[in-house]
Design a protein around this motif. Structure first.
Motif, PDB file in Angstrom:
ATOM      1  N   LEU A  59       0.807  -1.223   0.000  1.00  0.00           N
ATOM      2  CA  LEU A  59       0.000   0.000   0.000  1.00  0.00           C
ATOM      3  C   LEU A  59       0.842   1.276   0.000  1.00  0.00           C
ATOM      4  CD1 LEU A  59      -2.844  -0.801   2.558  1.00  0.00           C
ATOM      5  CD2 LEU A  59      -3.070  -0.524   0.080  1.00  0.00           C
ATOM      6  N   VAL A  60       2.074   1.173   0.451  1.00  0.00           N
ATOM      7  CA  VAL A  60       2.915   2.359   0.597  1.00  0.00           C
ATOM      8  C   VAL A  60       3.355   2.838  -0.783  1.00  0.00           C
ATOM      9  CG1 VAL A  60       5.009   3.310   1.645  1.00  0.00           C
ATOM     10  CG2 VAL A  60       3.694   1.533   2.852  1.00  0.00           C
ATOM     11  N   PRO A  61       3.056   4.096  -1.112  1.00  0.00           N
ATOM     12  CA  PRO A  61       3.451   4.599  -2.430  1.00  0.00           C
ATOM     13  C   PRO A  61       4.966   4.766  -2.525  1.00  0.00           C
ATOM     14  CG  PRO A  61       2.540   6.372  -1.096  1.00  0.00           C
ATOM     15  CD  PRO A  61       2.382   5.101  -0.306  1.00  0.00           C
ATOM     16  N   GLU A  62       5.432   4.909  -3.754  1.00  0.00           N
ATOM     17  CA  GLU A  62       6.850   5.197  -3.958  1.00  0.00           C
ATOM     18  C   GLU A  62       7.144   6.585  -3.408  1.00  0.00           C
ATOM     19  OE1 GLU A  62       9.163   3.092  -5.022  1.00  0.00           O
ATOM     20  OE2 GLU A  62       7.601   1.558  -5.249  1.00  0.00           O
ATOM     21  N   GLY A  63       8.349   6.755  -2.947  1.00  0.00           N
ATOM     22  CA  GLY A  63       8.757   8.064  -2.444  1.00  0.00           C
ATOM     23  C   GLY A  63       9.515   7.930  -1.142  1.00  0.00           C
ATOM     24  N   ASN A  64       9.847   9.068  -0.584  1.00  0.00           N
ATOM     25  CA  ASN A  64      10.588   9.134   0.670  1.00  0.00           C
ATOM     26  C   ASN A  64       9.669   8.711   1.816  1.00  0.00           C
ATOM     27  OD1 ASN A  64      11.439  10.422   3.216  1.00  0.00           O
ATOM     28  ND2 ASN A  64      13.109  11.237   1.965  1.00  0.00           N
TER      29      ASN A  64
END
Length: 170
Positions: A20-25
């Motif tokens: 569920l965690v989107p790409e990115g920092n």
């Protein structure tokens, strides 16, 4: 850098959260999502806080309390693994935890304050860990697990429950 963990770095039951965690920092994601959760919940009335969509489900207040409890557990696991703990870190029964709370007796703002403080503690911990520490492997539920995987589980767990709140409660 908190790169997305590989599938070999966590028990299979954590995959749904991590996906569920989107790409990115990840730090930015954790900061933004707690703000989104607070913003979403600040519009709710006390009556809505006590709402549950089915008899055997938790109220919104209990869901938020569960999110804080779970982040505490996952953050402890993150800490233990990053510090080199080799003992298996056991599971916990979320229903037992939920049945031993008083979240429904609290105001929504109190639970949101607690959830926000737990998140700040998690972010503080993450800010002190090296890449080497985040890649350390421990054992959760008798499965190899890295510290960075636990950080992703924290983010994914909140996203999971925020989606449920939006889809089933409001």
């Amino acid at each position: 850098m908190l790169n997305r963990p590989e599938a070999t770095e966590f028990p299979a039951n954590f995959k749904g959260y991590i996906d569920l965690v989107p790409e990115g920092n990840l730090i930015d994601i954790l900061l933004n999502q707690i703000d989104e959760t607070k913003k979403f919940c600040q519009t709710l009335t006390s009556e809505q806080g006590n709402y549950k969509y089915a008899e055997d489900k938790w109220t919104i207040k209990e869901v938020l309390g569960h999110m804080a409890d779970t982040e505490r557990v996952m953050s402890y696991r993150l800490l233990a693994i990053a510090r080199g703990e080799t003992a298996n870190l056991p599971s916990f029964d979320q229903n037992v935890y939920a049945s031993n709370t008083q979240f429904n007796e609290l105001e929504l703002h109190q639970i949101l304050f607690e959830l926000s403080n737990v998140r700040q503690s998690t972010l503080s911990l993450l800010s002190t860990l090296s890449n080497e520490s985040l890649q350390k492997i421990g054992s959760v539920n008798h499965a190899p697990t890295t510290a960075r995987a636990m950080a992703y589980v924290i983010a994914g767990h909140e996203l999971h429950h925020l989606n449920i709140l939006k889809e089933r409660y409001i």
